[in-house]
Design a protein around this motif. Structure first.
Motif, short mmCIF file in Angstrom:
data_model
loop_
_atom_site.label_atom_id
_atom_site.label_comp_id
_atom_site.label_asym_id
_atom_site.label_seq_id
_atom_site.Cartn_x
_atom_site.Cartn_y
_atom_site.Cartn_z
N ILE A 1 11.01 26.87 70.31
CA ILE A 1 9.62 26.89 70.78
C ILE A 1 8.91 25.65 70.29
O ILE A 1 9.32 25.03 69.31
CB ILE A 1 8.85 28.14 70.31
N SER A 2 7.86 25.31 70.96
CA SER A 2 7.13 24.11 70.55
C SER A 2 6.42 24.38 69.22
O SER A 2 5.87 25.45 69.01
CB SER A 2 6.10 23.75 71.63
N HIS B 1 1.20 25.33 66.35
CA HIS B 1 0.45 25.82 65.17
C HIS B 1 1.37 26.36 64.09
O HIS B 1 0.91 27.00 63.17
CB HIS B 1 -0.51 26.94 65.59
N ILE B 2 2.62 26.06 64.25
CA ILE B 2 3.56 26.76 63.39
C ILE B 2 3.32 26.53 61.91
O ILE B 2 3.29 27.47 61.12
CB ILE B 2 4.99 26.37 63.78
N ALA C 1 0.80 28.68 60.21
CA ALA C 1 1.23 30.07 60.21
C ALA C 1 2.28 30.32 59.15
O ALA C 1 2.22 31.30 58.40
CB ALA C 1 1.77 30.44 61.58
N VAL C 2 3.22 29.39 59.08
CA VAL C 2 4.28 29.53 58.09
C VAL C 2 3.69 29.60 56.69
O VAL C 2 4.05 30.42 55.86
CB VAL C 2 5.27 28.34 58.19
N GLN D 1 0.66 30.45 55.81
CA GLN D 1 -0.09 31.69 55.63
C GLN D 1 0.84 32.84 55.25
O GLN D 1 0.60 33.58 54.30
CB GLN D 1 -0.78 32.00 56.95
N ILE D 2 1.93 32.93 56.01
CA ILE D 2 2.88 34.00 55.75
C ILE D 2 3.55 33.80 54.40
O ILE D 2 3.78 34.75 53.66
CB ILE D 2 3.91 34.06 56.90
N LYS E 1 1.34 35.13 51.59
CA LYS E 1 1.39 36.59 51.55
C LYS E 1 2.65 37.04 50.82
O LYS E 1 2.64 37.94 49.99
CB LYS E 1 1.40 37.13 52.96
N ARG E 2 3.74 36.36 51.20
CA ARG E 2 5.03 36.74 50.66
C ARG E 2 5.10 36.54 49.15
O ARG E 2 5.64 37.39 48.43
CB ARG E 2 6.12 35.91 51.33
N GLU F 1 3.46 39.29 47.27
CA GLU F 1 4.30 40.49 47.34
C GLU F 1 5.45 40.40 46.34
O GLU F 1 5.76 41.35 45.63
CB GLU F 1 4.82 40.54 48.78
N GLU F 2 6.02 39.20 46.27
CA GLU F 2 7.13 38.94 45.34
C GLU F 2 6.69 39.22 43.91
O GLU F 2 7.38 39.89 43.15
CB GLU F 2 7.55 37.48 45.51
N PHE G 1 13.93 31.81 58.44
CA PHE G 1 12.63 31.49 59.02
C PHE G 1 12.11 30.15 58.49
O PHE G 1 11.66 29.30 59.25
CB PHE G 1 11.65 32.62 58.69
N SER H 1 11.01 26.80 64.20
CA SER H 1 10.79 26.47 65.61
C SER H 1 11.61 27.35 66.54
O SER H 1 11.49 27.24 67.75
CB SER H 1 11.12 25.01 65.85
N HIS I 1 12.73 30.90 68.26
CA HIS I 1 12.29 32.25 68.60
C HIS I 1 12.86 33.29 67.65
O HIS I 1 12.15 34.08 67.07
CB HIS I 1 12.80 32.61 70.01
N TRP J 1 11.51 34.03 64.14
CA TRP J 1 10.27 34.81 64.04
C TRP J 1 10.55 36.30 64.25
O TRP J 1 10.05 37.14 63.50
CB TRP J 1 9.28 34.34 65.10
N TYR K 1 10.49 43.07 58.29
CA TYR K 1 9.33 43.74 57.68
C TYR K 1 9.08 45.11 58.30
O TYR K 1 8.71 46.06 57.62
CB TYR K 1 8.08 42.86 57.79
N MET L 1 2.43 43.37 57.96
CA MET L 1 3.06 42.05 57.91
C MET L 1 3.85 41.79 59.19
O MET L 1 3.78 40.70 59.77
CB MET L 1 3.98 42.00 56.69
N THR M 1 0.97 35.90 65.14
CA THR M 1 0.98 34.44 64.99
C THR M 1 1.95 33.81 65.97
O THR M 1 1.68 32.78 66.57
CB THR M 1 1.42 34.06 63.56
#
Lengths: 118, 879
Positions: free
Chosen positions: A43-44, A47-48, A51-52, A54-55, A58-59, A62-63, B142, B147, B149, B152, B159, B167, B174
């Motif tokens: 995928i292009s 905004h990845i 997002a990565v 941000q996640i 969070k992770r 949690e850890e 990940f 990049s 599919h 993700w 999760y 999550m 996203t």
């Protein structure tokens, strides 16, 4: 292992031959294809990155929680003979016995009761 | 990827081609390429090539060579991730998942970011349900390839599986935002959206789920799923009015889905039967051909409304000759009022049909045209089934015989006649009628299977196999083919038949075969881990994973496991002699004449055994040949078939520790069938013999939680108390255990003695025969002097209130010596039962069955050669 290269013509011919052979198996051939190799879709990367990140944040939180809980359990003092008693009486593995005992703060009676009540 | 032992360009290109060939399953080409590389003396010992050669050989089904080359390759190049990966793949194809995981971990040591290895590792982790590990691996993938599919989706799924729905949702959210353009009619995208919606619903975010559906409705191609979900969500969110048109539309789409009707009623907020009946009436007018609006009112209605609805329903069915008419209304019999109306109507039809050919007198008076002649037969059949359900054998037979006389060509009649005899306790007569039915249409597989099942109930295994062979593949025995086809009902019935005949090994073999089917089904999910992710059928995939997790909850497993556990317990209580010592029976204390008889018997048995073993050897050779040819045939098709130990009855019935074997079958039940009381009663039987007092207590508690009034619980408590006092007397109890037990016993028993408990129990439960039976057994065990009182307690119970199953159980207990020597009482009870249950085979022919029992008692070889129609475990006991 996943490196790929353009097929030579020789292989293409081979490919066709194989297909011909299996054409008549119908269902069986379909099942075979379940385990076939397939290229992944990309995928292009618009905004990845954010997002990565941000996640990722969070992770890591949690850890931390998980580690803290494990440390808590590890601090509990357990007696070897208690673990063996639980294993022997309840016919469970050492790991299971130890886990219950730690969760019950090393109290063997409470651990046994917890297993029975379960 | 840098190799620890690099090849020069030409060989390196060949090696890459080799990898490609493996991926494309072109194993023969792959072998050629490997040979090309290895033929160069400089690289004859190139580790990675050797390993790949091995893996390719495995693809061709040459397992032994495969292991040889892969191990050799690994030894030559221990620091190559390729070699470790290949070894892991090989172990994986051999179903040694734990080993394979270790190999992958080693491979990752040398190449920690290798995508392919990480992917393969994640597959094993999900297969083994190492959900934490799966999440870690998925996260790693990940971060390496954000990049892609799949990164993700796999990440989100990990999760979801671990239960962190928030999550999982935010990852998918996203992801969908970062997706640029969506083609119209993109099925995968649509499935992904529905998957995300499922996560929202599971998380309880109903409003968000509803908004989500509305927002993406145009992109989702599974319109039905959207409609169903939206309707359901409206109801759950307290907006029933919005759901009404949706369910009207769904019923229009499929008027035979019962769920839509109940949802429709929920949407209309109907609670009164009258409202529902009116609605059904409307639907019946709109969809005159639909069955649901005709059948469902019978569940809701009562009284006169029920009678009217049932009347038109039955008339229609009888007129058209609908074979499963009775089955369709069988559940209604649970309601006594409804059962009475059914009987009344059916009798009225029968009477009027015989008299005037109409269903009722009113029809005749109104000079309506007569019903078809077949209506009388179907009515008679219906009545026979009805009385059979009530266990009124006399009436049932009367009607079925009348029907057969009327139309002797209708197969259903003979099947019903067989079933009546089965319920009346005569499996032999039952199978003969079923066989008759089968012979009338040998091309019907249903009746063929039924016949086989009835034969097994009559302990006729050979005959059943013969019948089944009409539909199994030629060239193999029916038994083998049925196993291959995972025909579990047959195997379970076989196991039970062997159990009744006392052929413990054969019984266990069948049970293990069923168990293996379940393992195989679990294995079979492996390929779907990649396939479903690729095809994006994530909802179905999650469903599959959840199903596999509870697979052994299936009743098929329960039946087989119960049989296996019972057999293992029997083998623990009375272990079989080892095969060699069978012949050497205690011959010292016999008079010469008896000895001579015995010797000649032994000689005969030996001869027979020799003959049998010769035959068995021959069969073995044949089987091996068959196996070989099959392997050759399958070589390319299925190289992954696991090699399992052969199940040999003689070995199975002589286990080192029967109770441990029983526990293996028990564990899945305890985990998955914990809502069934039998699970815990079986557990108690095992733990009682293992002398594990705490586990006995655990089983009792679990059983009580399900049904505190169950008749067997009292006996468990009494045996628990006895075991406890024995352990205490011997001073074998650990202090901590003692503490736990003391507390629990106080709750369970209080301060009463077992004697007191039992006296109270017997006094309280004087109206239930099964409770009295348990009480009587304990009474006798506690004090053998009370034998007569105990026996009287159960044999004097009003026989008309006893069910066949209960009478059989009591009779078998008396016969097996559970109350000591009691020939006279046994004879008396048999006569009583015989009068009550005229057709039941257990109570028939006193001389005949006794001689059988005596024959069974002599030794095991004899027992095997004489599978008589009815014999039971207890019969081998002292009589």
């Amino acid at each position: 292992m996943s490196e790929s290269e353009i097929n030579g013509t020789e292989e293409d011919v081979q490919d066709k031959k194989q297909k011909k052979q299996t054409r008549h198996d119908g269902g069986a051939a379909d099942l075979e294809r379940v385990t076939d190799y397939a290229e992944e879709k990309e995928i292009s990367a618009a905004h990845i990155s954010s997002a990565v990140e941000q996640i990722g944040n969070k992770r890591s939180k949690e850890e931390e929680r998980k580690v803290a809980k494990e440390m808590e359990l590890l601090k509990v003092h357990v007696k070897k003979e208690d673990i063996e008693l639980i294993m022997n009486e309840m016919l469970i593995t050492r790991a299971q016995a130890e886990k219950v005992l730690r969760e019950q703060s090393g109290d063997v009676v409470a651990a046994l009761e917890a297993i029975i009540a379960n | 990827m840098p190799s620890s032992d690099p090849l020069p360009p030409k060989e390196s290109a060949l090696f890459r081609k080799l990898l490609k060939c493996y991926e494309m399953k072109q194993y023969k080409n792959g072998l050629k390429l490997a040979k090309q590389i290895l033929s160069n003396p400089k690289y004859a010992e190139h580790g990675e090539t050797l390993a790949m050669k091995g893996l390719t050989l495995n693809g061709l089904g040459r397992r032994d060579e495969a292991y040889k080359y892969v191990r050799l390759g690994l030894r030559k190049d221990l620091r190559s991730h390729v070699c470790w990966h290949v070894y892991g793949l090989l172990q994986r194809s051999d179903k040694k998942y734990d080993e394979a995981i270790k190999c992958y971990r080693n491979a990752l040591k040398w190449e920690k970011d290798n995508l392919q290895i990480l992917k393969d590792l994640s597959l094993l982790q999900i297969q083994m349900r190492d959900l934490e590990g799966y999440k870690e691996t998925r996260h790693h993938l990940f971060t390496l390839r954000p990049s892609q599919h799949a990164s993700w989706i796999g990440f989100a799924m990990s999760y979801h599986l671990i239960g962190d729905l928030e999550m999982a949702n935010s990852i998918l959210e996203t992801f969908s935002q970062s997706q640029a353009s969506i083609e119209t009619h993109d099925y995968r995208h649509s499935e992904l959206l529905l998957y995300q919606n499922q996560i929202l619903i599971e998380a309880g975010n109903l409003q968000r789920a509803l908004d989500h559906l509305h927002q993406y409705e145009s992109q989702i191609v599974d319109k039905l799923a959207v409609q169903e979900s939206v309707g359901d969500l409206h109801i759950k969110l307290g907006q029933p009015a919005l759901a009404v048109p949706i369910f009207e539309e769904l019923i229009r789409r499929n008027p035979e889905n019962t769920l839509y009707y109940s949802q429709y009623f929920a949407a209309r907020e109907f609670t009164e039967p009258a409202d529902k009946l009116a609605a059904f009436k409307q639907f019946e007018e709109i969809y005159p051909r639909a069955m649901c609006p005709k059948r469902l009112p019978l569940d809701v209605a009562s009284g006169d409304a029920f009678r009217a609805a049932l009347d038109s329903y039955l008339r229609r069915g009888l007129r058209k000759g609908v074979p499963p008419l009775f089955v369709n209304v069988r559940v209604l019999h649970r309601n006594h009022e409804k059962a009475a109306i059914i009987e009344e109507l059916a009798l009225q039809y029968y009477e009027n049909l015989t008299r005037s050919g109409h269903f009722s007198r009113e029809d005749a008076d109104a000079n309506l045209p007569v019903e078809p002649a077949s209506a009388l037969v179907w009515t008679a059949l219906f009545l026979a089934q009805h009385y059979d359900y009530k266990r009124d054998t006399e009436h049932a037979l009367e009607y079925v015989n009348a029907a057969i006389e009327h139309t002797p060509t209708l197969i259903e009649l003979f099947m019903t006649k067989g079933r009546i005899y089965k319920h009346a306790g005569d499996p032999v007569e039952a199978y003969m009628w079923m066989d008759e039915a089968q012979s009338m249409d040998t091309a019907d597989r249903y009746i063929n299977s039924k016949c086989a099942k009835y034969m097994l109930r009559a302990n006729l295994v050979k005959e059943a196999e013969e019948i089944c062979s009409k539909f199994t593949r030629e060239g193999v025995t029916a038994m083998e083919n049925l196993n291959e086809m995972q025909c579990m009902w047959f195997q379970t019935e076989c196991a039970l038949a062997y159990q009744r005949m006392g052929l413990w090994g054969d019984s266990l073999k069948k049970c293990h075969e069923v168990d293996r089917h379940f393992s195989e089904i679990i294995e079979d999910q492996f390929d779907f881990h990649t396939y479903c992710m690729r095809k994006m059928t994530l909802r179905a995939y999650i469903g599959l994973l959840r199903l596999e997790d509870v697979l052994r909850r299936h009743p098929f497993y329960f039946k087989a496991a119960k049989c296996a556990i019972e057999v293992y317990i029997r083998l623990y209580d009375k272990p079989l002699k080892s095969e060699e010592t069978i012949e050497e029976i205690d011959s010292e204390n016999l008079p010469p004449s008896e000895l001579k008889k015995l010797r000649s018997k032994q000689r005969k048995a030996k001869k027979k055994a020799e003959l049998e073993s010769a035959q068995a050897a021959q069969a073995q050779v044949k089987r091996e040949q068959h196996q070989k040819s099959k392997q050759q045939a399958n070589q390319e098709a299925d190289p992954e078939a696991p090699q399992l130990d052969e199940l040999i009855p003689e070995k199975l019935e002589r286990p080192d520790d029967p109770l441990d074997k029983a526990i293996e079958f028990l564990k899945p039940l305890q985990q998955l069938a914990k809502d069934r009381i039998e699970t815990h009663l079986l557990a108690f039987e095992i733990y009682c013999r293992k002398n594990k007092i705490l586990l006995m207590l655990q089983s009792i508690r679990r059983a009580i939680a399900i049904d505190a009034t169950h008749s067997s619980i009292h006996a468990c408590i009494a045996r628990f108390a006895q075991a406890l006092s024995k352990l205490t007397a011997n001073g074998e109890l650990n202090v901590s255990v003692q503490t736990v037990i003391d507390k629990a016993t106080k709750e369970l028993i209080g301060t009463k003695s077992v004697q007191q408990l039992n006296d109270e129990f017997v006094a309280q439960k004087s109206d239930s025969i099964m409770h009295l039976y348990e009480g009587a057994r304990i009474m006798y065990e506690l004090d053998p002097n009370k034998r007569n009182e105990a026996i009287k307690l159960i044999t004097s119970f009003d026989i008309n209130k006893v069910k066949l199953e209960e009478a059989t159980k009591i009779f078998e207990a008396l016969r097996s010596g559970a109350f000591g020597e009691c020939t006279a009482e046994l004879r008396q009870y048999r006569t009583t039962c015989q009068q009550r249950f005229k057709y039941a085979r257990v109570f028939k022919d006193i001389a005949d069955t006794e001689s059988n029992a005596a024959a069974n008692d002599v030794n095991h070889v004899d027992e095997k050669s004489k599978p008589n129609a009815i014999s039971a475990d207890e019969k081998t006991a002292d009589l």
